[in-house]
Write a protein that holds these residues in place. Structure first.
Motif, PDB file in Angstrom:
ATOM      1  N   PHE A 143      36.047  45.602  43.839  1.00  0.00           N
ATOM      2  CA  PHE A 143      36.722  44.624  43.939  1.00  0.00           C
ATOM      3  C   PHE A 143      37.050  44.083  42.366  1.00  0.00           C
ATOM      4  CE2 PHE A 143      34.194  40.553  42.310  1.00  0.00           C
ATOM      5  CZ  PHE A 143      33.979  39.692  43.228  1.00  0.00           C
ATOM      6  N   VAL A 144      36.364  44.599  41.569  1.00  0.00           N
ATOM      7  CA  VAL A 144      37.278  44.043  39.903  1.00  0.00           C
ATOM      8  C   VAL A 144      38.435  45.108  39.500  1.00  0.00           C
ATOM      9  CG1 VAL A 144      37.144  45.145  37.477  1.00  0.00           C
ATOM     10  CG2 VAL A 144      35.445  44.847  38.762  1.00  0.00           C
ATOM     11  N   GLU A 145      39.584  45.384  40.621  1.00  0.00           N
ATOM     12  CA  GLU A 145      40.757  45.885  40.115  1.00  0.00           C
ATOM     13  C   GLU A 145      41.249  44.784  40.967  1.00  0.00           C
ATOM     14  OE1 GLU A 145      42.712  49.846  40.897  1.00  0.00           O
ATOM     15  OE2 GLU A 145      42.708  48.966  42.560  1.00  0.00           O
ATOM     16  N   LYS A 146      40.336  44.440  41.866  1.00  0.00           N
ATOM     17  CA  LYS A 146      41.295  43.381  42.413  1.00  0.00           C
ATOM     18  C   LYS A 146      41.482  42.023  42.324  1.00  0.00           C
ATOM     19  CE  LYS A 146      41.019  44.368  47.664  1.00  0.00           C
ATOM     20  NZ  LYS A 146      40.908  43.962  49.165  1.00  0.00           N
ATOM     21  N   LEU A 147      40.554  42.082  41.613  1.00  0.00           N
ATOM     22  CA  LEU A 147      40.136  40.842  40.331  1.00  0.00           C
ATOM     23  C   LEU A 147      41.475  40.671  39.089  1.00  0.00           C
ATOM     24  CD1 LEU A 147      36.699  39.978  39.674  1.00  0.00           C
ATOM     25  CD2 LEU A 147      38.099  38.383  40.996  1.00  0.00           C
ATOM     26  N   ARG A 148      41.877  41.951  38.830  1.00  0.00           N
ATOM     27  CA  ARG A 148      42.439  41.863  38.013  1.00  0.00           C
ATOM     28  C   ARG A 148      43.688  41.627  38.228  1.00  0.00           C
ATOM     29  NH1 ARG A 148      39.491  47.530  35.454  1.00  0.00           N
ATOM     30  NH2 ARG A 148      38.347  45.849  33.630  1.00  0.00           N
ATOM     31  N   VAL A 149      44.533  41.543  39.761  1.00  0.00           N
ATOM     32  CA  VAL A 149      45.762  41.757  40.426  1.00  0.00           C
ATOM     33  C   VAL A 149      45.756  40.748  40.332  1.00  0.00           C
ATOM     34  CG1 VAL A 149      46.636  42.931  41.895  1.00  0.00           C
ATOM     35  CG2 VAL A 149      45.440  44.319  41.314  1.00  0.00           C
ATOM     36  N   GLU A 150      44.862  39.802  40.846  1.00  0.00           N
ATOM     37  CA  GLU A 150      45.175  38.395  41.595  1.00  0.00           C
ATOM     38  C   GLU A 150      45.673  37.639  40.025  1.00  0.00           C
ATOM     39  OE1 GLU A 150      44.885  36.800  43.901  1.00  0.00           O
ATOM     40  OE2 GLU A 150      44.053  37.707  45.591  1.00  0.00           O
ATOM     41  N   ALA A 151      44.703  37.503  39.278  1.00  0.00           N
ATOM     42  CA  ALA A 151      44.570  37.003  37.355  1.00  0.00           C
ATOM     43  C   ALA A 151      45.703  37.874  36.872  1.00  0.00           C
ATOM     44  CB  ALA A 151      43.538  37.905  35.989  1.00  0.00           C
ATOM     45  N   ALA A 152      46.843  38.985  37.471  1.00  0.00           N
ATOM     46  CA  ALA A 152      47.874  39.065  36.897  1.00  0.00           C
ATOM     47  C   ALA A 152      49.145  38.469  37.684  1.00  0.00           C
ATOM     48  CB  ALA A 152      47.929  40.848  36.782  1.00  0.00           C
ATOM     49  N   ARG A 153      47.748  38.505  38.912  1.00  0.00           N
ATOM     50  CA  ARG A 153      49.965  37.247  39.629  1.00  0.00           C
ATOM     51  C   ARG A 153      49.893  36.080  39.299  1.00  0.00           C
ATOM     52  NH1 ARG A 153      47.179  38.358  45.784  1.00  0.00           N
ATOM     53  NH2 ARG A 153      49.643  37.074  45.692  1.00  0.00           N
ATOM     54  N   ARG A 154      48.892  35.494  38.862  1.00  0.00           N
ATOM     55  CA  ARG A 154      48.776  33.837  38.198  1.00  0.00           C
ATOM     56  C   ARG A 154      49.923  33.591  37.009  1.00  0.00           C
ATOM     57  NH1 ARG A 154      43.138  34.687  39.283  1.00  0.00           N
ATOM     58  NH2 ARG A 154      43.100  34.241  37.465  1.00  0.00           N
ATOM     59  N   PHE A 155      49.278  35.211  36.314  1.00  0.00           N
ATOM     60  CA  PHE A 155      50.446  34.912  35.093  1.00  0.00           C
ATOM     61  C   PHE A 155      51.887  34.602  35.007  1.00  0.00           C
ATOM     62  CE2 PHE A 155      46.246  35.913  33.092  1.00  0.00           C
ATOM     63  CZ  PHE A 155      46.155  34.810  32.462  1.00  0.00           C
ATOM     64  N   LEU A 156      52.215  35.717  35.922  1.00  0.00           N
ATOM     65  CA  LEU A 156      53.379  36.231  36.823  1.00  0.00           C
ATOM     66  C   LEU A 156      54.071  34.898  37.255  1.00  0.00           C
ATOM     67  CD1 LEU A 156      52.578  39.712  38.156  1.00  0.00           C
ATOM     68  CD2 LEU A 156      54.192  39.102  35.716  1.00  0.00           C
ATOM     69  N   GLU A 157      53.245  34.273  38.150  1.00  0.00           N
ATOM     70  CA  GLU A 157      53.811  32.939  38.430  1.00  0.00           C
ATOM     71  C   GLU A 157      54.158  31.827  37.887  1.00  0.00           C
ATOM     72  OE1 GLU A 157      50.811  32.090  41.599  1.00  0.00           O
ATOM     73  OE2 GLU A 157      51.107  34.153  43.132  1.00  0.00           O
ATOM     74  N   GLN A 158      53.310  31.606  36.644  1.00  0.00           N
ATOM     75  CA  GLN A 158      53.403  30.807  35.699  1.00  0.00           C
ATOM     76  C   GLN A 158      53.798  30.941  34.520  1.00  0.00           C
ATOM     77  OE1 GLN A 158      49.355  28.770  36.347  1.00  0.00           O
ATOM     78  NE2 GLN A 158      49.216  29.750  38.333  1.00  0.00           N
ATOM     79  N   PHE A 210      22.318  47.742  43.175  1.00  0.00           N
ATOM     80  CA  PHE A 210      23.623  46.959  42.485  1.00  0.00           C
ATOM     81  C   PHE A 210      24.873  47.269  43.704  1.00  0.00           C
ATOM     82  CE2 PHE A 210      27.657  46.018  40.858  1.00  0.00           C
ATOM     83  CZ  PHE A 210      27.481  44.821  40.991  1.00  0.00           C
ATOM     84  N   THR A 211      24.956  48.970  43.087  1.00  0.00           N
ATOM     85  CA  THR A 211      26.348  49.444  43.885  1.00  0.00           C
ATOM     86  C   THR A 211      25.894  49.301  45.540  1.00  0.00           C
ATOM     87  OG1 THR A 211      26.323  50.732  42.180  1.00  0.00           O
ATOM     88  CG2 THR A 211      27.572  51.362  44.772  1.00  0.00           C
ATOM     89  N   ARG A 212      24.557  49.301  46.138  1.00  0.00           N
ATOM     90  CA  ARG A 212      24.688  49.633  46.974  1.00  0.00           C
ATOM     91  C   ARG A 212      24.326  48.138  47.646  1.00  0.00           C
ATOM     92  NH1 ARG A 212      20.385  48.024  50.106  1.00  0.00           N
ATOM     93  NH2 ARG A 212      18.873  48.011  47.708  1.00  0.00           N
ATOM     94  N   VAL A 213      23.799  47.149  47.386  1.00  0.00           N
ATOM     95  CA  VAL A 213      23.949  46.002  47.471  1.00  0.00           C
ATOM     96  C   VAL A 213      25.184  45.423  47.683  1.00  0.00           C
ATOM     97  CG1 VAL A 213      22.902  43.389  46.952  1.00  0.00           C
ATOM     98  CG2 VAL A 213      21.315  45.185  46.695  1.00  0.00           C
ATOM     99  N   PHE A 214      26.116  45.281  46.556  1.00  0.00           N
ATOM    100  CA  PHE A 214      27.561  44.679  46.604  1.00  0.00           C
ATOM    101  C   PHE A 214      28.546  45.374  47.358  1.00  0.00           C
ATOM    102  CE2 PHE A 214      31.544  44.375  45.087  1.00  0.00           C
ATOM    103  CZ  PHE A 214      32.070  42.884  44.651  1.00  0.00           C
ATOM    104  N   HIS A 215      28.047  46.455  47.898  1.00  0.00           N
ATOM    105  CA  HIS A 215      28.775  47.168  48.729  1.00  0.00           C
ATOM    106  C   HIS A 215      28.795  46.682  50.240  1.00  0.00           C
ATOM    107  CE1 HIS A 215      31.013  49.855  52.528  1.00  0.00           C
ATOM    108  NE2 HIS A 215      31.519  50.440  50.484  1.00  0.00           N
ATOM    109  N   LYS A 216      26.904  46.235  51.109  1.00  0.00           N
ATOM    110  CA  LYS A 216      26.642  45.746  52.114  1.00  0.00           C
ATOM    111  C   LYS A 216      27.067  44.329  52.184  1.00  0.00           C
ATOM    112  CE  LYS A 216      22.828  44.470  54.298  1.00  0.00           C
ATOM    113  NZ  LYS A 216      21.233  44.922  53.946  1.00  0.00           N
ATOM    114  N   GLU A 217      27.408  43.528  51.195  1.00  0.00           N
ATOM    115  CA  GLU A 217      27.297  42.231  50.747  1.00  0.00           C
ATOM    116  C   GLU A 217      28.813  42.086  50.796  1.00  0.00           C
ATOM    117  OE1 GLU A 217      25.720  39.400  48.687  1.00  0.00           O
ATOM    118  OE2 GLU A 217      23.584  40.663  49.289  1.00  0.00           O
ATOM    119  N   THR A 218      29.647  42.708  50.222  1.00  0.00           N
ATOM    120  CA  THR A 218      31.316  42.291  50.309  1.00  0.00           C
ATOM    121  C   THR A 218      32.280  43.298  51.285  1.00  0.00           C
ATOM    122  OG1 THR A 218      31.232  44.284  48.435  1.00  0.00           O
ATOM    123  CG2 THR A 218      30.779  41.665  48.190  1.00  0.00           C
ATOM    124  N   GLY A 219      31.847  44.874  51.449  1.00  0.00           N
ATOM    125  CA  GLY A 219      32.362  45.853  52.472  1.00  0.00           C
ATOM    126  C   GLY A 219      33.284  46.312  51.598  1.00  0.00           C
TER     127      GLY A 219
END
Length: 348
Positions: free
Chosen positions: A278-293, A263-272
């Protein structure tokens, strides 16, 4: 062609199809700086300042803006045969049908750069693609609007793209991000030319930051939109629903019936990127929405988005956005709260 010889000539070349602020914003900065310098040096016989020339890239001298306004310029770029201090390329319409009409312009821009007859050459937003096509960005650092950064990387792999910055300079080449970032760059050039006092005066006049919070970071999406066939696209919705939980790689791999290693190999190949990033960025994006709204306390947002406590959320925001959560909320807080966001936050 007569121009004032005592002032720095700023030639803004406007590509068709742009927002007005792409070139009007920087033009206003230099014009206001000139006005201030003229007033400050009223007793001098030849006061310094700027002369701004709005110029078309095509011989018809016509610019059609995105807003429907059509501008007829006094010059086209190929007529600029007098000393120029700074050339600024504002935007790029990416219209392949205009290639033949723009060929003389690209030749002129390349030749002007090679002759080193201009002190500075800059771009705003998609104007970085113009500089790249003319060969001005080979091996250099550059930026553009966050939505175009991946395209710039793919189209010109030799360019060192700094996607999160408002503006970047490499030698005498300056590139800036989207729209209002052209104002940031123009203010920086004014400060470089005539000092911080002049730049501060202009910023106040325009009711604009001299240096915006966030250490000059753009605030685009941290993650692209992944198609459903991409491994990230397959698990993104599930991850977003479980951000408040522990999301070890082994658990995510099990969700898609894969071994952790594969999974780690395939994930890194497909997303860079590795799954944890990736999970950390998802968490930041979610936090941004709550901060904005929402008005939700920062500590509660950190908990709900899986960012631990306020200290750790602050550290993650600085790493990804170069701004603290509180500063982010202050800048991007919407006037209209979304009640659904509050419901989502407190449903668990």
């Amino acid at each position: 062609m007569e121009t004032s010889s005592s002032k720095k000539k700023i030639v803004i070349i406007v590509m068709t199809g742009n927002m007005l602020v792409d070139f009007a914003g920087p033009s206003d900065v230099f014009t206001q700086a000139d006005s201030y310098l003229m007033q400050s040096a009223a007793h001098e016989a030849t006061p310094s300042g700027y002369e701004v020339l709005i110029t078309a890239p095509t011989m018809d001298r016509t610019i059609k803006t995105q807003t429907g306004v059509e501008i007829h310029c006094p010059y086209h770029a190929m007529e600029i045969n007098f000393p120029v201090d700074t050339i600024i390329i504002a935007g790029n319409n990416f219209n392949q049908n205009n290639d033949s009409a723009l060929e003389p312009f690209y030749k002129w821009l390349t030749a002007t750069y090679k002759k080193q007859s201009v002190r500075r050459i800059a771009s705003i937003c998609g104007g970085a693609f113009v500089l790249a096509k003319a060969g001005l960005l080979e091996g250099k650092k550059a930026t553009t609007h966050w939505e175009l950064s991946e395209k710039l990387k793919r189209s010109y792999p030799d360019i060192q793209v700094h996607a999160n910055q408002f503006f970047v300079n490499d030698g005498n080449i300056y590139t800036s991000a989207g729209v209002s970032s052209g104002i940031d760059l123009a203010l920086a050039l004014v400060e470089q030319d005539f000092g911080k006092e002049t730049a501060i005066h202009v910023a106040r006049k325009l009711v604009f930051y001299l240096s915006r919070p966030g250490f000059q970071a753009q605030f685009g999406r941290l993650l692209p939109v992944y198609e459903s066939v991409n491994i990230a696209g397959k698990i993104q919705k599930w991850l977003q629903e479980h951000l408040h939980e522990s999301l070890e790689v082994a658990r995510i791999a099990a969700k898609v019936n894969m071994s952790t290693r594969n999974f780690t190999r395939v994930f890194h190949k497909e997303t860079g990127m590795p799954p944890a990033k990736f999970v950390e960025k998802l968490r930041v994006e979610a936090a941004r929405r709550f901060l904005e709204q929402t008005n939700t306390p920062l500590e509660r947002i950190a908990e709900k988005c899986g960012l631990g406590n306020l200290v750790s959320m602050r550290r993650v925001f600085l790493r990804h956005l170069s701004v603290t959560p509180s500063d982010y909320r202050r800048v991007f807080r919407t006037a209209l709260k979304d009640p659904a966001m509050e419901d989502v936050l407190f449903e668990t």
